[in-house]
Design an enzyme around this catalytic site. Sequence first.
Site, short mmCIF file in Angstrom:
data_model
loop_
_atom_site.label_atom_id
_atom_site.label_comp_id
_atom_site.label_asym_id
_atom_site.label_seq_id
_atom_site.Cartn_x
_atom_site.Cartn_y
_atom_site.Cartn_z
N HIS A 1 -3.37 4.25 -2.45
CA HIS A 1 -4.36 3.43 -1.73
C HIS A 1 -4.89 4.21 -0.53
CE1 HIS A 1 -1.62 0.22 -3.46
NE2 HIS A 1 -2.79 -0.11 -3.97
N LEU B 1 0.82 -1.22 0.00
CA LEU B 1 0.00 0.00 0.00
C LEU B 1 0.86 1.27 0.00
CD1 LEU B 1 -2.84 -0.96 2.53
CD2 LEU B 1 -2.66 -1.45 0.08
N VAL C 1 -3.14 9.72 -7.64
CA VAL C 1 -2.24 10.46 -6.74
C VAL C 1 -0.82 10.36 -7.31
CG1 VAL C 1 -1.36 10.67 -4.37
CG2 VAL C 1 -3.69 9.85 -4.76
N GLN D 1 -5.02 -12.65 -12.56
CA GLN D 1 -4.97 -11.44 -13.40
C GLN D 1 -3.55 -11.17 -13.91
OE1 GLN D 1 -6.35 -8.75 -10.06
NE2 GLN D 1 -4.91 -7.32 -10.99
N ARG E 1 4.44 -0.69 -8.25
CA ARG E 1 5.51 -1.12 -9.15
C ARG E 1 6.64 -0.09 -9.25
NH1 ARG E 1 0.85 -3.72 -11.91
NH2 ARG E 1 1.31 -5.95 -11.87
#
Length: 283
Positions: free
Chosen positions: A37, A33, A177, A61, A188
């Site tokens: 987030h 996070l 953000v 995914q 990442r």
Amino acid sequence: MQIVTTVDSLRQILKPLSKEGKVIGLVPTMGALHDGHGALIKESVKDCDITVVSVFLNPIQFGKNEDLDKYPKRLEADAKFAGSLGADYVFAPSVQEMYPDGDPLTLVRDETLESLYCGAYRPGHFRGVLTVVSKLFLISGCNHAYFGEKDYQQVFLIERMVKDLNFDLQIHRVKLVREDSGLALSSRNEYLSEDEHSRALGIYGGLKQAKAAYEAGERSVSKIRDIVLKSILAARGIVQFVEVVNQKDLQKFSGMLAPEDKVVILVAAFFGKTRLIDNIELN
Ligand code: PAF
């Protein structure tokens, strides 16, 4: 703040709260996070009585050669961070808990946009997202769910899924953000070397220039795209796509933009081995 790891225990906690009339907010995440987030959690805490942050690195995914194995994992720190912002529960199930019979036979997918933009380069990605997000909605029984606009195509597809399938909840889009440098926050970003990080600023640099050109009257789609492409190439990024698309249906624009067109530029580019996405709305 409590960490809950099973579907049954989360239901046992949330169902009575829901019956009492408590409003439940869900913030789905894959962990690691950051303040992006954080913005979602704050919105949920503001709107809802109970905020649940899910931390689940969803294998279905990710493509075969993607970063599932190296994706940063730090549940304790994530729970502390979510708790410090007022979240009540972190739901952190194992893969076995979410997919006890292995890969699900039943998948949720959209048939039009899943193969465009990010979907074109990440086959199966969006059906993995829509499937896990549906499961999280059903498991939590949430009234509200919060998603960031950095993943512009993702939030669009989730909104459509909620409408198409009559999920009884409200989706909230939260603005992207950025770091002070301008780089869009992403778990990442941790993969970037110092040099890659400073070059990656070429993405937002290009998006800002394109927006300035639009505001100065530029309406040619190819010229607007070229501004972004040039900026990323000058920073030695490898462009996957830069597309000028309609905010309403995510269809590509071409030719000249009309005054009523609602436009967003979507970008994906590699810096080193790290794939970054970003976007900017022009109006
Ligand atoms: O945006 C993400 O982090 C993921 O795609 C999501 C929505 C949590 C589903 O795994």
